[in-house]
Design a protein around this motif. Sequence first.
Motif, PDB file in Angstrom:
ATOM      1  N   SER A   1      12.192   9.377 -11.294  1.00 48.86           N
ATOM      2  CA  SER A   1      12.021   8.116 -12.026  1.00 48.86           C
ATOM      3  C   SER A   1      12.843   6.995 -11.393  1.00 48.86           C
ATOM      4  O   SER A   1      12.403   5.853 -11.327  1.00 48.86           O
ATOM      5  N   GLN A   2      14.040   7.330 -10.892  1.00 49.29           N
ATOM      6  CA  GLN A   2      14.862   6.310 -10.248  1.00 49.29           C
ATOM      7  C   GLN A   2      14.216   5.833  -8.957  1.00 49.29           C
ATOM      8  O   GLN A   2      14.242   4.643  -8.634  1.00 49.29           O
ATOM      9  N   GLY A   3      13.611   6.758  -8.219  1.00 51.96           N
ATOM     10  CA  GLY A   3      12.903   6.376  -7.005  1.00 51.96           C
ATOM     11  C   GLY A   3      11.746   5.443  -7.302  1.00 51.96           C
ATOM     12  O   GLY A   3      11.489   4.496  -6.556  1.00 51.96           O
ATOM     13  N   ILE A   4      11.044   5.695  -8.415  1.00 51.45           N
ATOM     14  CA  ILE A   4       9.926   4.817  -8.788  1.00 51.45           C
ATOM     15  C   ILE A   4      10.455   3.454  -9.215  1.00 51.45           C
ATOM     16  O   ILE A   4       9.859   2.415  -8.892  1.00 51.45           O
ATOM     17  N   ARG A   5      11.580   3.431  -9.942  1.00 42.53           N
ATOM     18  CA  ARG A   5      12.184   2.137 -10.331  1.00 42.53           C
ATOM     19  C   ARG A   5      12.557   1.329  -9.085  1.00 42.53           C
ATOM     20  O   ARG A   5      12.370   0.103  -9.042  1.00 42.53           O
ATOM     21  N   ASP A   6      13.103   2.020  -8.083  1.00 46.36           N
ATOM     22  CA  ASP A   6      13.459   1.318  -6.841  1.00 46.36           C
ATOM     23  C   ASP A   6      12.210   0.725  -6.179  1.00 46.36           C
ATOM     24  O   ASP A   6      12.253  -0.392  -5.644  1.00 46.36           O
ATOM     25  N   ARG A   7      11.113   1.449  -6.219  1.00 45.19           N
ATOM     26  CA  ARG A   7       9.877   0.930  -5.636  1.00 45.19           C
ATOM     27  C   ARG A   7       9.377  -0.296  -6.404  1.00 45.19           C
ATOM     28  O   ARG A   7       8.847  -1.236  -5.815  1.00 45.19           O
ATOM     29  N   ILE A   8       9.503  -0.248  -7.704  1.00 43.06           N
ATOM     30  CA  ILE A   8       9.081  -1.396  -8.526  1.00 43.06           C
ATOM     31  C   ILE A   8       9.887  -2.636  -8.152  1.00 43.06           C
ATOM     32  O   ILE A   8       9.329  -3.738  -7.983  1.00 43.06           O
ATOM     33  N   GLU A   9      11.192  -2.466  -7.991  1.00 46.34           N
ATOM     34  CA  GLU A   9      12.028  -3.605  -7.613  1.00 46.34           C
ATOM     35  C   GLU A   9      11.663  -4.115  -6.218  1.00 46.34           C
ATOM     36  O   GLU A   9      11.651  -5.325  -5.978  1.00 46.34           O
ATOM     37  N   THR A  10      11.355  -3.187  -5.308  1.00 43.71           N
ATOM     38  CA  THR A  10      10.961  -3.601  -3.951  1.00 43.71           C
ATOM     39  C   THR A  10       9.665  -4.409  -3.989  1.00 43.71           C
ATOM     40  O   THR A  10       9.534  -5.442  -3.322  1.00 43.71           O
ATOM     41  N   ALA A  11       8.682  -3.921  -4.755  1.00 38.45           N
ATOM     42  CA  ALA A  11       7.395  -4.625  -4.847  1.00 38.45           C
ATOM     43  C   ALA A  11       7.583  -6.022  -5.445  1.00 38.45           C
ATOM     44  O   ALA A  11       6.938  -6.984  -5.008  1.00 38.45           O
TER      45      ALA A  11
ATOM     46  N   LEU B   1       2.731   1.967 -10.296  1.00 38.65           N
ATOM     47  CA  LEU B   1       4.112   2.455 -10.379  1.00 38.65           C
ATOM     48  C   LEU B   1       4.575   2.583 -11.825  1.00 38.65           C
ATOM     49  O   LEU B   1       5.291   3.535 -12.175  1.00 38.65           O
ATOM     50  N   GLU B   2       4.191   1.650 -12.698  1.00 39.74           N
ATOM     51  CA  GLU B   2       4.577   1.732 -14.108  1.00 39.74           C
ATOM     52  C   GLU B   2       3.962   2.978 -14.754  1.00 39.74           C
ATOM     53  O   GLU B   2       4.637   3.692 -15.511  1.00 39.74           O
ATOM     54  N   ASN B   3       2.701   3.245 -14.482  1.00 42.83           N
ATOM     55  CA  ASN B   3       2.062   4.451 -15.029  1.00 42.83           C
ATOM     56  C   ASN B   3       2.750   5.708 -14.503  1.00 42.83           C
ATOM     57  O   ASN B   3       3.004   6.659 -15.261  1.00 42.83           O
ATOM     58  N   ALA B   4       3.046   5.706 -13.209  1.00 36.77           N
ATOM     59  CA  ALA B   4       3.734   6.866 -12.639  1.00 36.77           C
ATOM     60  C   ALA B   4       5.128   7.029 -13.236  1.00 36.77           C
ATOM     61  O   ALA B   4       5.594   8.155 -13.468  1.00 36.77           O
ATOM     62  N   LEU B   5       5.805   5.907 -13.521  1.00 33.69           N
ATOM     63  CA  LEU B   5       7.141   5.978 -14.120  1.00 33.69           C
ATOM     64  C   LEU B   5       7.079   6.608 -15.503  1.00 33.69           C
ATOM     65  O   LEU B   5       7.908   7.465 -15.845  1.00 33.69           O
TER      66      LEU B   5
ATOM     67  N   LYS C   1       0.828  -1.203   0.000  1.00 32.63           N
ATOM     68  CA  LYS C   1       0.000   0.000   0.000  1.00 32.63           C
ATOM     69  C   LYS C   1       0.863   1.254   0.000  1.00 32.63           C
ATOM     70  O   LYS C   1       0.588   2.229  -0.707  1.00 32.63           O
ATOM     71  N   GLU C   2       1.947   1.240   0.794  1.00 31.51           N
ATOM     72  CA  GLU C   2       2.828   2.405   0.870  1.00 31.51           C
ATOM     73  C   GLU C   2       3.554   2.627  -0.464  1.00 31.51           C
ATOM     74  O   GLU C   2       3.724   3.775  -0.893  1.00 31.51           O
ATOM     75  N   LEU C   3       3.961   1.549  -1.117  1.00 29.95           N
ATOM     76  CA  LEU C   3       4.685   1.689  -2.393  1.00 29.95           C
ATOM     77  C   LEU C   3       3.799   2.295  -3.474  1.00 29.95           C
ATOM     78  O   LEU C   3       4.287   2.971  -4.385  1.00 29.95           O
ATOM     79  N   ALA C   4       2.501   2.055  -3.399  1.00 29.41           N
ATOM     80  CA  ALA C   4       1.576   2.542  -4.433  1.00 29.41           C
ATOM     81  C   ALA C   4       1.271   4.035  -4.289  1.00 29.41           C
ATOM     82  O   ALA C   4       0.662   4.623  -5.179  1.00 29.41           O
TER      83      ALA C   4
END
Length: 299
Positions: free
Chosen positions: A147-157, A186-190, A136-139
Amino acid sequence: MAVLTDTPEAETGTALAVIHDDPSRALKEPDFLNQLLDEIEAFADGQEPDLSTVASRKEIASAAHRVVRTKTAIIEAGTELKKPLKKQIDAIVTTEKQVKTLLDGYRDQIRQPLSDWEDAEKVRAGEREAILKKLKELAIVTIDLTSQGIRDRIETAKSLTISENLFLGKERDQAELMRTQTLETLENALNQTLAREQQAAELKALREKEAAREREDAAREAEARLQQAAPSPAAAPAPAASEPEEEPAPEPVEDPLTETAGDLLAAADAAKLPLSVGLARKLATALQSGRVRHVKWVG
């Protein structure tokens, strides 16, 4: 009237006559106790106290003391009767404690597998809750996230473990669905962030180019002012015929289309209006061709 005296023989045929021989009868035989109490009550009611002489006053004290002697004998008999009973009670209490200890141990032994499972389930429940909370927090994507921060979140998820040991049956399907939804968000946000960062980079490049052009113009104007202010030099001798006259270097030609697009982007940014680089170049082309004469910004 029954009379309490210090001589048991005077009380023959009454409960008072035998109570001194076996006081325990008053505690073991209810009928005997009732008879004894009736006789003592009759004795108490039949007293005619005389306080006139020393002897009569002593008689009153002696009569009261006889009742006390009877009471003391019965109480002492009760103490003796309770001794073996107390031993039995103590033995019963000891056995109760032993039985309680043993049966509690058997209970714990039988229930131990279930207790271990319940403890492990509490741990698993905590891990499940932590994973769902993390998804929920990652979303939740804020505007300041790169963009790098969002990529990191994608990898975490993607790295979160949703195993059958933690999630049972439908719980695992629901957790995987939440992960899928989080990744889609996250992909849309990226994609949006990449487009925004690209536009910002192009705008920065145009601004830097515009700033460089302005610096060059300022430098040329300053040089021209210096040349105008300088005194006229003396006539120089005519050059030899064999030496060709040196031609001045051509001035750099600027791209008016790029300059106009940069101006449009700068104006749009100052007005806090969205304008892509592609649209800025199309507007610049239209302005230079005469198809568009004026651009009006409406906020």
